[in-house]
Design a protein around this motif. Structure first.
Motif, PDB file in Angstrom:
ATOM      1  N   ILE A 198      22.314  28.496 -93.898  1.00 48.24           N
ATOM      2  CA  ILE A 198      22.967  29.407 -94.352  1.00 48.24           C
ATOM      3  C   ILE A 198      23.948  28.531 -95.397  1.00 48.24           C
ATOM      4  CG2 ILE A 198      25.178  30.201 -93.986  1.00 48.24           C
ATOM      5  CD1 ILE A 198      24.545  29.648 -90.380  1.00 48.24           C
ATOM      6  N   ALA A 199      23.512  28.337 -95.820  1.00 42.97           N
ATOM      7  CA  ALA A 199      24.233  27.290 -97.362  1.00 42.97           C
ATOM      8  C   ALA A 199      24.359  27.684 -98.110  1.00 42.97           C
ATOM      9  CB  ALA A 199      25.356  26.030 -97.114  1.00 42.97           C
ATOM     10  N   CYS A 200      22.485  27.550 -98.099  1.00 45.77           N
ATOM     11  CA  CYS A 200      21.200  27.343 -99.660  1.00 45.77           C
ATOM     12  C   CYS A 200      21.383  28.672 -99.816  1.00 45.77           C
ATOM     13  CB  CYS A 200      19.930  26.964 -98.677  1.00 45.77           C
ATOM     14  SG  CYS A 200      18.593  27.006 -99.785  1.00 45.77           S
ATOM     15  N   SER A 201      21.372  29.714 -98.357  1.00 42.38           N
ATOM     16  CA  SER A 201      20.750  31.064 -98.482  1.00 42.38           C
ATOM     17  C   SER A 201      21.568  31.762 -99.192  1.00 42.38           C
ATOM     18  CB  SER A 201      20.232  32.295 -97.552  1.00 42.38           C
ATOM     19  OG  SER A 201      21.096  31.749 -96.520  1.00 42.38           O
ATOM     20  N   GLU A 202      23.296  31.210 -98.788  1.00 42.23           N
ATOM     21  CA  GLU A 202      24.609  32.008 -99.136  1.00 42.23           C
ATOM     22  C   GLU A 202      24.582  31.639-100.376  1.00 42.23           C
ATOM     23  OE1 GLU A 202      27.806  31.224 -96.160  1.00 42.23           O
ATOM     24  OE2 GLU A 202      27.323  33.114 -95.264  1.00 42.23           O
ATOM     25  N   ALA A 203      24.210  30.250-100.941  1.00 45.28           N
ATOM     26  CA  ALA A 203      24.300  29.950-102.509  1.00 45.28           C
ATOM     27  C   ALA A 203      23.562  30.678-103.268  1.00 45.28           C
ATOM     28  CB  ALA A 203      24.008  28.542-102.317  1.00 45.28           C
ATOM     29  N   PHE A 204      21.906  30.589-103.045  1.00 40.90           N
ATOM     30  CA  PHE A 204      21.421  31.487-103.914  1.00 40.90           C
ATOM     31  C   PHE A 204      20.825  33.292-103.755  1.00 40.90           C
ATOM     32  CE2 PHE A 204      19.646  27.458-103.617  1.00 40.90           C
ATOM     33  CZ  PHE A 204      18.656  27.630-105.002  1.00 40.90           C
ATOM     34  N   TYR A 205      21.674  33.494-102.249  1.00 35.56           N
ATOM     35  CA  TYR A 205      21.247  34.992-102.664  1.00 35.56           C
ATOM     36  C   TYR A 205      22.764  35.633-101.614  1.00 35.56           C
ATOM     37  CZ  TYR A 205      16.187  34.233-102.850  1.00 35.56           C
ATOM     38  OH  TYR A 205      14.860  33.974-103.886  1.00 35.56           O
ATOM     39  N   ALA A 233      27.270  20.717 -95.772  1.00 31.24           N
ATOM     40  CA  ALA A 233      27.023  21.734 -94.649  1.00 31.24           C
ATOM     41  C   ALA A 233      26.904  21.058 -93.174  1.00 31.24           C
ATOM     42  CB  ALA A 233      26.087  22.926 -95.362  1.00 31.24           C
ATOM     43  N   CYS A 234      25.379  20.109 -93.783  1.00 33.47           N
ATOM     44  CA  CYS A 234      25.292  20.053 -92.024  1.00 33.47           C
ATOM     45  C   CYS A 234      26.847  18.916 -91.700  1.00 33.47           C
ATOM     46  CB  CYS A 234      24.334  18.966 -92.882  1.00 33.47           C
ATOM     47  SG  CYS A 234      23.935  17.749 -91.019  1.00 33.47           S
ATOM     48  N   PRO A 235      26.566  19.129 -89.844  1.00 30.74           N
ATOM     49  CA  PRO A 235      27.924  18.008 -89.584  1.00 30.74           C
ATOM     50  C   PRO A 235      26.992  17.001 -89.519  1.00 30.74           C
ATOM     51  CG  PRO A 235      27.254  20.099 -88.150  1.00 30.74           C
ATOM     52  CD  PRO A 235      26.289  20.082 -89.530  1.00 30.74           C
TER      53      PRO A 235
END
Length: 130
Positions: free
Chosen positions: A20-27, A119-121
């Protein structure tokens, strides 16, 4: 060399917070297909397995435009001005972690930014400098 590393692979819960964090950061949206980190399944068919870019450079070797180069920290970066979006790098990636959104003109890959780590809990991921 700086790279994303799976520090505690057995601790992954497949919560997908990293994706989620990666895709939201890039896209700017959550789409697991747009994440440069993937949560796969281990050989047992059940346990989650984070799959990350190991900065192997195979993508750079096949790029016909020379758009992928290694920076001084060892991270392979895509020059968006040179990338023509042919997808050859995505095809050769042994880990399947290069991303090409349909609407995007260029490919994306992990740049070891650490957004997924934060982001990883479960502290499964780390940025490692060797």
């Amino acid at each position: 060399m700086k790279k994303l590393n799976v520090a505690k692979k057995d601790a992954c819960m497949a919560c997908k917070a990293c994706e989620i964090a990666c895709s939201e950061a890039f896209y700017k949206k959550f789409d697991e297909d747009l994440s440069c980190i993937k949560i796969s399944v281990q050989k047992d068919g059940v346990s989650p397995k984070p799959v990350v870019c190991v900065q192997c450079g195979k993508c750079a070797k096949v790029c016909p435009e020379g758009a992928i180069t290694q920076n001084p920290k060892g991270v392979y970066m895509i020059n968006k001005k040179k990338c023509v979006g042919c997808g050859k790098c995505k095809e050769v990636c042994p880990f399947g972690v290069m991303v090409k959104a349909e609407e995007a003109e260029t490919v994306s890959k992990c740049i070891a930014c650490g957004i997924c780590v934060k982001a990883c809990p479960m502290d499964v991921l780390e940025i490692k400098e060797a």
